[in-house]
Design an enzyme around this catalytic site. Structure first.
Site, PDB file in Angstrom:
ATOM      1  N   HIS A 132      10.502   9.346 -46.705  1.00  0.00           N
ATOM      2  CA  HIS A 132      11.040  10.650 -47.091  1.00  0.00           C
ATOM      3  C   HIS A 132      12.605  10.475 -47.066  1.00  0.00           C
ATOM      4  O   HIS A 132      13.097   9.867 -46.445  1.00  0.00           O
ATOM      5  CB  HIS A 132      10.571  11.734 -46.478  1.00  0.00           C
ATOM      6  CG  HIS A 132      10.539  13.142 -47.145  1.00  0.00           C
ATOM      7  ND1 HIS A 132      11.585  13.800 -46.851  1.00  0.00           N
ATOM      8  CD2 HIS A 132       9.717  13.758 -47.804  1.00  0.00           C
ATOM      9  CE1 HIS A 132      11.356  14.966 -47.794  1.00  0.00           C
ATOM     10  NE2 HIS A 132      10.617  14.838 -48.287  1.00  0.00           N
ATOM     11  N   GLU A 138       2.146  13.196 -49.120  1.00  0.00           N
ATOM     12  CA  GLU A 138       1.292  13.080 -50.086  1.00  0.00           C
ATOM     13  C   GLU A 138      -0.025  12.169 -49.556  1.00  0.00           C
ATOM     14  O   GLU A 138      -0.992  12.249 -50.198  1.00  0.00           O
ATOM     15  CB  GLU A 138       1.899  12.256 -51.043  1.00  0.00           C
ATOM     16  CG  GLU A 138       3.150  12.733 -51.693  1.00  0.00           C
ATOM     17  CD  GLU A 138       3.016  13.960 -52.668  1.00  0.00           C
ATOM     18  OE1 GLU A 138       1.799  14.564 -52.435  1.00  0.00           O
ATOM     19  OE2 GLU A 138       3.583  14.399 -53.511  1.00  0.00           O
TER      20      GLU A 138
HETATM   21  N1  COA Z   1       7.153   1.813 -48.713  1.00  0.00           N
HETATM   22  C1  COA Z   1       7.972   0.878 -48.342  1.00  0.00           C
HETATM   23  N2  COA Z   1       9.348   0.710 -48.385  1.00  0.00           N
HETATM   24  C2  COA Z   1      10.028   2.002 -48.334  1.00  0.00           C
HETATM   25  C3  COA Z   1       9.131   3.180 -48.701  1.00  0.00           C
HETATM   26  C4  COA Z   1       7.946   2.984 -48.752  1.00  0.00           C
HETATM   27  N3  COA Z   1       7.052   4.218 -48.925  1.00  0.00           N
HETATM   28  N4  COA Z   1      10.001   3.984 -48.632  1.00  0.00           N
HETATM   29  C5  COA Z   1      11.187   3.694 -48.661  1.00  0.00           C
HETATM   30  N5  COA Z   1      11.208   2.345 -48.400  1.00  0.00           N
HETATM   31  C6  COA Z   1      12.324   1.232 -48.388  1.00  0.00           C
HETATM   32  C7  COA Z   1      12.980   1.021 -49.623  1.00  0.00           C
HETATM   33  O1  COA Z   1      12.415   0.085 -50.475  1.00  0.00           O
HETATM   34  C8  COA Z   1      14.514   0.612 -49.224  1.00  0.00           C
HETATM   35  O2  COA Z   1      14.286  -0.367 -48.833  1.00  0.00           O
HETATM   36  P1  COA Z   1      15.651  -1.414 -49.066  1.00  0.00           P
HETATM   37  O3  COA Z   1      17.090  -0.656 -48.402  1.00  0.00           O
HETATM   38  O4  COA Z   1      15.495  -2.699 -48.479  1.00  0.00           O
HETATM   39  O5  COA Z   1      15.979  -1.502 -50.615  1.00  0.00           O
HETATM   40  C9  COA Z   1      14.559   1.623 -47.894  1.00  0.00           C
HETATM   41  O6  COA Z   1      13.414   1.924 -47.222  1.00  0.00           O
HETATM   42  C10 COA Z   1      15.258   2.908 -48.417  1.00  0.00           C
HETATM   43  O7  COA Z   1      14.608   3.294 -49.459  1.00  0.00           O
HETATM   44  P2  COA Z   1      15.354   4.433 -50.519  1.00  0.00           P
HETATM   45  O8  COA Z   1      14.480   4.778 -51.856  1.00  0.00           O
HETATM   46  O9  COA Z   1      16.747   4.260 -50.763  1.00  0.00           O
HETATM   47  O10 COA Z   1      15.264   5.890 -49.850  1.00  0.00           O
HETATM   48  P3  COA Z   1      14.789   7.165 -50.400  1.00  0.00           P
HETATM   49  O11 COA Z   1      15.142   8.192 -49.062  1.00  0.00           O
HETATM   50  O12 COA Z   1      15.803   7.409 -51.658  1.00  0.00           O
HETATM   51  O13 COA Z   1      13.319   7.273 -50.527  1.00  0.00           O
HETATM   52  C11 COA Z   1      11.164   8.123 -51.197  1.00  0.00           C
HETATM   53  C12 COA Z   1      12.504   8.207 -50.288  1.00  0.00           C
HETATM   54  C13 COA Z   1      10.233   9.192 -50.980  1.00  0.00           C
HETATM   55  C14 COA Z   1      11.550   7.917 -52.684  1.00  0.00           C
HETATM   56  C15 COA Z   1      10.577   6.726 -50.555  1.00  0.00           C
HETATM   57  O14 COA Z   1      10.425   6.948 -49.381  1.00  0.00           O
HETATM   58  C16 COA Z   1       9.317   6.475 -51.595  1.00  0.00           C
HETATM   59  O15 COA Z   1       9.290   5.661 -52.425  1.00  0.00           O
HETATM   60  N6  COA Z   1       8.085   6.736 -50.865  1.00  0.00           N
HETATM   61  C17 COA Z   1       6.805   6.461 -51.605  1.00  0.00           C
HETATM   62  C18 COA Z   1       6.367   7.478 -52.672  1.00  0.00           C
HETATM   63  C19 COA Z   1       6.086   8.689 -51.960  1.00  0.00           C
HETATM   64  O16 COA Z   1       5.234   8.831 -51.095  1.00  0.00           O
HETATM   65  N7  COA Z   1       6.634   9.672 -52.598  1.00  0.00           N
HETATM   66  C20 COA Z   1       6.327  11.096 -52.124  1.00  0.00           C
HETATM   67  C21 COA Z   1       7.587  11.539 -51.324  1.00  0.00           C
HETATM   68  S1  COA Z   1       7.063  13.320 -50.474  1.00  0.00           S
END
Ligand code: COA
Length: 367
Positions: free
Chosen positions: A257, A312
């Site tokens: 998140h 989710e």
């Molecule tokens: N599974 C695996 N790795 C994950 C991850 C997940 N669910 N969520 C984040 N990461 C990793 C990313 O790959 C990234 O790694 P890196 O630095 O080696 O590239 C790191 O953690 C940071 O990710 P980032 O996308 O920059 O963080 P964010 O705060 O922008 O992401 C989300 C938030 C929700 C977009 C992300 O956690 C995600 O994609 N989750 C899965 C989708 C989901 O469940 N969405 C519903 C949200 S309520």
């Protein structure tokens, strides 16, 4: 001819994703990411979800906004459902391949102008009708007319299936709708506020917010969560399947998140809903084993980044347990969150201020 900016040559942008930037002032909700707390207008989520209906929670959220009719929301939403059924023939005439979510957008766009504050109830009341009708049209079934004497959750389940739902399913759906009612300045809510800041019609703010919600990084995750649970199939496969996905650099849906650095409190509220439902079937047990395996694997793969269960994951398990098809998970999220979007849109409009940030130009200088 000017050269197009090359993203590969751009220097890292410290404001990418607007992380940590405060872009609005609100009385509606607060996400405390360090402590894993969600406050909905002065109350913790745990004190609302499971104790009040969707209508009760919306009344609580809207109480500072002086929205006409918000003191009698059951009746207001009932009337709004009847009015929304007028646009359902449009959904029936839509091209067969149109997804449920897009049919809902079509129906919402077809509602009469919604530029009075009371129209927050018109729109919020309409979405469940559009969802149920869109689902039935997409499935080749005749849409069912709303019953304005019922509460939103009961009538929504009835309009989907054609039968009066058991009370336990109504309670589970109410718990879900309250849980996802509002959540700070997430991508779709920010979108709604940007659109509202132009003084556009309220339904345009909701249409735009729906577009933002549809992506897999926001509201599109719960369907893929269920796909993952099905693909794993047995608890013994969980560790291997998850390890393979992470090795391929895939993201595990339902985890991580932007704000929470600890467990998303909504995950536990929904998990408690499964207990209240008495759902202790093999799929629920499988989900719990997958969650444990995923959290362990994420801790190993990303030791510096706390990645915990988000809303989710148990959304998928809870909605599946009450018989909601996975194709409806994101549409249902939109139907519940509409109350939050409308509230934010009205709050933003009342500031009278257009949202118009600046960008950092890294293209070539003018020749
Ligand atoms: N599974 C695996 N790795 C994950 C991850 C997940 N669910 N969520 C984040 N990461 C990793 C990313 O790959 C990234 O790694 P890196 O630095 O080696 O590239 C790191 O953690 C940071 O990710 P980032 O996308 O920059 O963080 P964010 O705060 O922008 O992401 C989300 C938030 C929700 C977009 C992300 O956690 C995600 O994609 N989750 C899965 C989708 C989901 O469940 N969405 C519903 C949200 S309520």
């Amino acid at each position: 001819m000017t050269e197009a900016p090359n993203p590969a040559r751009m220097t890292p942008d410290p404001t990418a994703g607007l992380e940590g930037i405060v872009a609005a002032t609100t009385r509606l909700s607060h996400v405390d990411g360090q402590n894993g707390v969600l406050i909905l207008r002065g109350k913790r989520l745990e004190d609302l979800a499971g104790t009040i209906s969707f209508e009760g929670a919306v009344r609580h959220l809207w109480q500072d906004l002086e929205i006409a009719g918000s003191d009698s929301l059951s009746a207001g939403f009932g009337q709004a459902r009847i009015a929304a059924f007028q646009v359902v023939p449009l959904l029936e005439q839509a091209p067969p391949g149109l997804a449920v979510f897009e049919r809902m957008q079509l129906g919402l766009a077809a509602l009469p102008e919604t530029n009075r504050p009371g129209d927050a109830a018109t729109i919020t009341g309409a979405l469940p009708v559009l969802l149920a009708a869109a689902h039935r049209c997409a499935a080749g079934l005749p849409p069912l007319a709303p019953d304005s004497t019922l509460d939103t959750a009961t009538d929504l389940l009835r309009m989907l299936t054609g039968v009066r739902p058991p009370q336990s399913h109504v309670e589970a759906l109410n718990r879900y709708l309250v849980t996802i009612l509002d959540h700070g300045l997430n991508a779709s809510t920010f979108t709604a506020r940007v659109i509202a800041s132009t003084q556009a019609d309220l339904k345009q703010a909701v249409l735009g917010a729906m577009g933002a919600l549809s992506g897999p990084l926001h509201g599109g995750a719960p369907g893929p969560v269920l796909d993952m649970i099905d693909a794993i199939g047995h608890p013994d496969n969980a560790t291997g399947w998850i390890g393979g996905a992470l090795a391929r650099k895939e993201r595990l849906m339902g985890f991580g998140h932007r704000i929470y650095r600890t467990r998303d409190p909504r995950a536990d509220v929904l998990k408690a809903g499964l207990k209240a439902l008495g759902a202790d079937n093999p799929k629920v047990q499988l989900a719990e084993r997958i969650e444990t395996a995923a959290l362990a694997a994420l801790r190993t793969a990303k030791p510096d980044r706390p990645l915990e269960t988000n809303v989710e994951f148990y959304t998928a398990v809870l909605l599946d347990a009450i018989g909601i098809d996975r194709s409806l998970f994101t549409p249902l999220f939109a139907a519940g969150r509409t109350a939050g979007w409308c509230a934010h849109a009205l709050e933003q409009q009342r500031t009278g201020k257009l949202i118009r940030p600046s960008s950092r130009y890294v293209g070539p200088p003018a020749a």
